[in-house]
Scaffold this motif. Structure first.
Motif, short mmCIF file in Angstrom:
data_model
loop_
_atom_site.label_atom_id
_atom_site.label_comp_id
_atom_site.label_asym_id
_atom_site.label_seq_id
_atom_site.Cartn_x
_atom_site.Cartn_y
_atom_site.Cartn_z
N THR A 67 0.84 -1.19 0.00
CA THR A 67 0.00 0.00 0.00
C THR A 67 0.88 1.24 0.00
OG1 THR A 67 -1.76 -1.14 1.19
CG2 THR A 67 -1.77 1.26 1.26
N THR A 68 0.72 2.05 -1.02
CA THR A 68 1.52 3.26 -1.18
C THR A 68 0.60 4.47 -1.28
OG1 THR A 68 3.23 2.00 -2.33
CG2 THR A 68 3.30 4.39 -2.56
N ILE A 69 0.89 5.50 -0.50
CA ILE A 69 0.07 6.71 -0.46
C ILE A 69 0.92 7.90 -0.90
CG2 ILE A 69 -1.29 8.26 0.98
CD1 ILE A 69 -2.60 5.58 0.59
N ASP A 70 0.40 8.66 -1.87
CA ASP A 70 1.02 9.93 -2.25
C ASP A 70 0.37 11.03 -1.41
OD1 ASP A 70 2.71 8.85 -4.15
OD2 ASP A 70 1.21 8.97 -5.74
N GLU A 228 -5.18 22.93 6.51
CA GLU A 228 -4.63 22.15 5.40
C GLU A 228 -3.22 22.61 5.04
OE1 GLU A 228 -5.72 19.51 4.00
OE2 GLU A 228 -7.61 19.47 5.11
N ALA A 229 -2.80 23.74 5.59
CA ALA A 229 -1.41 24.15 5.37
C ALA A 229 -0.44 23.21 6.08
CB ALA A 229 -1.20 25.58 5.86
N LYS A 230 -0.97 22.42 7.03
CA LYS A 230 -0.16 21.38 7.66
C LYS A 230 -0.45 20.06 6.95
CE LYS A 230 -0.48 23.58 12.21
NZ LYS A 230 -0.94 23.40 13.61
N ILE A 231 0.55 19.53 6.26
CA ILE A 231 0.38 18.29 5.51
C ILE A 231 0.73 17.13 6.44
CG2 ILE A 231 1.10 17.01 3.47
CD1 ILE A 231 1.93 19.64 2.21
N VAL A 232 -0.25 16.26 6.69
CA VAL A 232 -0.06 15.15 7.62
C VAL A 232 -0.13 13.82 6.87
CG1 VAL A 232 -1.03 16.47 9.53
CG2 VAL A 232 -2.52 15.01 8.18
N GLY A 253 -3.12 19.17 -4.91
CA GLY A 253 -3.23 17.77 -5.28
C GLY A 253 -1.94 17.12 -5.74
N PHE A 254 -0.84 17.85 -5.79
CA PHE A 254 0.43 17.28 -6.23
C PHE A 254 1.14 16.65 -5.04
CE2 PHE A 254 4.91 17.28 -7.41
CZ PHE A 254 4.85 16.81 -8.71
N ALA A 255 1.66 15.42 -5.25
CA ALA A 255 2.28 14.69 -4.15
C ALA A 255 3.54 15.40 -3.68
CB ALA A 255 2.61 13.27 -4.59
N VAL A 256 3.66 15.53 -2.37
CA VAL A 256 4.86 16.09 -1.75
C VAL A 256 5.77 14.97 -1.24
CG1 VAL A 256 5.72 17.59 0.10
CG2 VAL A 256 3.62 18.20 -1.13
N VAL A 257 5.15 13.96 -0.61
CA VAL A 257 5.88 12.83 -0.03
C VAL A 257 5.12 11.56 -0.36
CG1 VAL A 257 6.64 11.76 2.12
CG2 VAL A 257 6.92 14.20 1.81
#
Length: 350
Positions: A67-70, A228-232, A253-257
């Motif tokens: 399982t991989t999450i962007d 939402e400025a905090k990406i969790v 919507g662009f993946a950061v991690v």
């Protein structure tokens, strides 16, 4: 005459029986060995021909997946901090990056100011007029009531004088009109005093309350965007990729991690349907993972499904027969396998 040499003497001597028996025995042994070697060679050739005509089936090959999450930003902004790097372990809900979005902060302040204005309007509607306004309305009513009493007395005097013939009809008409006007003004002043005492109507109070609730919702919405400025991270796992760095703009919507859950892995095989005869839902199979060495591990099949229709058909024969579809087969380890990672090759021996 010369004396014969020892060699010549040995050649002229007759062979003894024991020597002749040993020589014959050696000949028989050598013949048997030669015959056995010939038979072994023939058997080896036959075995090689059989193996060539019956090659060992190659193993069914697949690979491990997980399982991989962007993890992406819900709102666009510039990355202020990136708190993780590749290989780090993260937990669910952990802040992995933060955005700098001044526009959202401004929206929050605007929404809070709008909410305060609506709350003041609702308070005004609920409380009604101020005490001073009520007193002023009461004074207006008392003044109008006094004017009505004066107009009533004037009308009575002029009416009596008119009946006695001392005043003309015109004067009676004037005082009659003044009396009617005074009564109307007194009634209007009384209504104004009653309105001041009662306050706003029920519908106005409900409208003011609804507008205040709408303003509160606007504030909550603005604050949610600020959160939402905090990406969790939505899952616990390992950081496999950091796609953006501090200072870069993160589009919506662009993946950061990218986070991978190593506790939820499976082996995936793309097999033709003629290779599925021994594979069933729920059955346990032995799978080798060359990357970690050791023997085979038990995997349980939990998913068998045909692949998409395009480019997965294969003919059984060139000129006739039927087409074979490709199926995806997934199996999870029955027990945890140390060192197992996505992308590793998985083999099923046949």
């Amino acid at each position: 005459m010369p004396t014969p040499t020892e060699k010549e003497t040995s050649q002229t001597l007759p062979e003894r029986p024991d020597e002749r028996t040993a020589r014959r025995r050696r000949s028989r042994i050598l013949g048997a060995v030669a015959a056995a070697a010939g038979l072994a060679l023939i058997g080896f050739i036959v075995w090689g021909v059989w193996l060539a005509s019956h090659p060992k089936a190659p193993p069914l090959q697949g690979q491990m997946d997980a399982t991989t999450i962007d993890v992406a930003a819900k709102v666009p902004g510039r990355l202020e901090t990136v708190n993780v790097k590749e290989g780090d372990q993260v937990s669910k809900g952990q802040v992995i990056a933060t955005l700098y979005v001044p526009e959202i902060e401004a929206k929050v302040r605007q929404a809070e100011a709008y909410e305060k204005a609506r709350q003041a309007q609702e308070s005004l509607a609920q409380e009604g007029a101020r005490p001073q306004e009520i007193q002023a309305a009461k004074a207006q009513y008392e003044r109008a009531q006094a004017a009505e009493e004066l107009a009533q007395k004037t009308y009575e005097r002029i009416s009596r004088l008119y009946r006695e013939g001392f005043v003309p009809a015109q004067r009676l008409d004037e005082v009659t009109a003044n009396l009617k006007a005074a009564r109307k003004q007194s009634q209007a002043a009384r209504e104004q005093w009653s309105i001041a005492q009662t306050g706003a109507r029920r519908q106005e109070k409900q409208a003011a309350a609804a507008l205040a609730a709408q303003a509160a919702g606007t504030v909550a919405e603005a604050k949610s965007y600020a959160e939402e400025a905090k990406i969790v991270s939505p899952i616990s796992g390992e950081v496999s990729r950091v796609l953006l760095r501090e200072g870069e703009v993160a589009p919506q919507g662009f993946a950061v991690v990218t986070v991978v859950n190593l506790n939820d892995q499976w082996a995936s095989f793309n097999l033709r349907e003629d290779e599925l005869k021994d594979l069933r839902m729920g059955s346990v199979i032995r799978v080798k993972i060359p990357a970690i060495g050791g023997g085979a591990h038990d995997f349980k099949i939990y998913f068998i499904n045909p692949k998409a229709d395009y480019a997965n058909w294969r003919a059984t024969r060139q000129n006739s027969g039927y087409d074979l579809r490709t199926f995806e087969v997934r199996a999870r380890p029955v027990s945890p396998v140390e060192g197992l990672r996505p992308g590793m090759t998985a083999l099923i021996e046949r």
